[in-house]
Design a protein around this motif. Structure first.
Motif, PDB file in Angstrom:
ATOM      1  N   CYS A  23     -16.552   4.578  35.063  1.00  0.00           N
ATOM      2  CA  CYS A  23     -17.025   4.131  36.363  1.00  0.00           C
ATOM      3  C   CYS A  23     -15.819   4.082  37.305  1.00  0.00           C
ATOM      4  O   CYS A  23     -14.701   4.412  36.914  1.00  0.00           O
ATOM      5  CB  CYS A  23     -17.689   2.759  36.243  1.00  0.00           C
ATOM      6  SG  CYS A  23     -16.563   1.446  35.709  1.00  0.00           S
ATOM      7  N   LYS A  81     -28.430   7.364  44.515  1.00  0.00           N
ATOM      8  CA  LYS A  81     -27.163   7.354  43.767  1.00  0.00           C
ATOM      9  C   LYS A  81     -26.312   8.576  44.055  1.00  0.00           C
ATOM     10  O   LYS A  81     -25.083   8.491  44.017  1.00  0.00           O
ATOM     11  CB  LYS A  81     -27.423   7.295  42.253  1.00  0.00           C
ATOM     12  CG  LYS A  81     -27.940   5.973  41.768  1.00  0.00           C
ATOM     13  CD  LYS A  81     -27.952   5.885  40.266  1.00  0.00           C
ATOM     14  CE  LYS A  81     -28.781   6.902  39.581  1.00  0.00           C
ATOM     15  NZ  LYS A  81     -28.936   6.691  38.141  1.00  0.00           N
ATOM     16  N   PRO A  85     -21.546  -3.443  36.140  1.00  0.00           N
ATOM     17  CA  PRO A  85     -21.906  -4.604  36.965  1.00  0.00           C
ATOM     18  C   PRO A  85     -20.801  -5.015  37.932  1.00  0.00           C
ATOM     19  O   PRO A  85     -21.040  -5.791  38.847  1.00  0.00           O
ATOM     20  CB  PRO A  85     -22.176  -5.705  35.938  1.00  0.00           C
ATOM     21  CG  PRO A  85     -21.383  -5.312  34.746  1.00  0.00           C
ATOM     22  CD  PRO A  85     -21.347  -3.803  34.740  1.00  0.00           C
ATOM     23  N   CYS A 123     -18.390  -2.570  39.662  1.00  0.00           N
ATOM     24  CA  CYS A 123     -18.262  -1.647  40.802  1.00  0.00           C
ATOM     25  C   CYS A 123     -19.578  -0.990  41.190  1.00  0.00           C
ATOM     26  O   CYS A 123     -19.669  -0.378  42.251  1.00  0.00           O
ATOM     27  CB  CYS A 123     -17.191  -0.594  40.533  1.00  0.00           C
ATOM     28  SG  CYS A 123     -17.609   0.589  39.224  1.00  0.00           S
ATOM     29  N   GLY A 124     -20.589  -1.072  40.334  1.00  0.00           N
ATOM     30  CA  GLY A 124     -21.907  -0.538  40.661  1.00  0.00           C
ATOM     31  C   GLY A 124     -22.119   0.933  40.373  1.00  0.00           C
ATOM     32  O   GLY A 124     -23.202   1.459  40.604  1.00  0.00           O
ATOM     33  N   HIS A 145     -22.946   4.335  38.420  1.00  0.00           N
ATOM     34  CA  HIS A 145     -23.874   4.716  37.351  1.00  0.00           C
ATOM     35  C   HIS A 145     -23.316   5.912  36.585  1.00  0.00           C
ATOM     36  O   HIS A 145     -23.538   7.050  36.983  1.00  0.00           O
ATOM     37  CB  HIS A 145     -25.225   5.121  37.952  1.00  0.00           C
ATOM     38  CG  HIS A 145     -25.958   4.005  38.593  1.00  0.00           C
ATOM     39  ND1 HIS A 145     -27.157   3.548  38.109  1.00  0.00           N
ATOM     40  CD2 HIS A 145     -25.681   3.249  39.684  1.00  0.00           C
ATOM     41  CE1 HIS A 145     -27.591   2.559  38.881  1.00  0.00           C
ATOM     42  NE2 HIS A 145     -26.706   2.371  39.846  1.00  0.00           N
TER      43      HIS A 145
END
Length: 116
Positions: free
Chosen positions: A8, A35, A72, A74-75, A77
């Motif tokens: 990530c 995204k 959870p 930096c968000g 995917h």
């Protein structure tokens, strides 16, 4: 077979995945469009988490058959998990999270997930 390293943005979620990236898929469903990921599908067994799974967050929607994994912190995917049409476990790896990829050299197929 090539082993690719990925993560990530913040590096909290790290993984390795084996295989040859010969194409990617760009989907326009409600989540993929937001995204902006480019997905490469590989057998789930070829993806190895280098971070404990407990460090990842999970999101499902609609039919709840795809596990959208994300950091959870930096968000970002990095991948999702689901089943191929034949029932095999598959990882949908966001190649934007793989180190050293020349994205311009990867052919992208567009998939109309919005209509499915």
């Amino acid at each position: 077979m090539t082993t690719h390293q990925g993560s990530c943005h913040c590096g909290r979620v790290k993984f390795e995945v084996d295989g040859e990236i010969d194409s990617a898929l760009s989907c326009n469903c409600s989540i993929c469009e937001r995204k902006g990921s480019l997905l490469w599908f590989a057998p789930r067994a070829s993806l190895r988490l280098l971070t404990p799974e407990s460090e990842l967050a999970n999101y499902t929607f609609n039919k709840h058959v795809i596990q959208h994994r994300f950091c959870p912190n930096c968000g970002i995917h990095p991948y999702g998990e689901g089943k191929a049409p034949n029932g095999d476990a598959v990882a949908a790896v966001n190649i934007r999270c793989i180190e050293g990829i020349d994205l311009a050299a990867v052919p992208v197929q567009h998939y109309d997930g919005r209509s499915k």
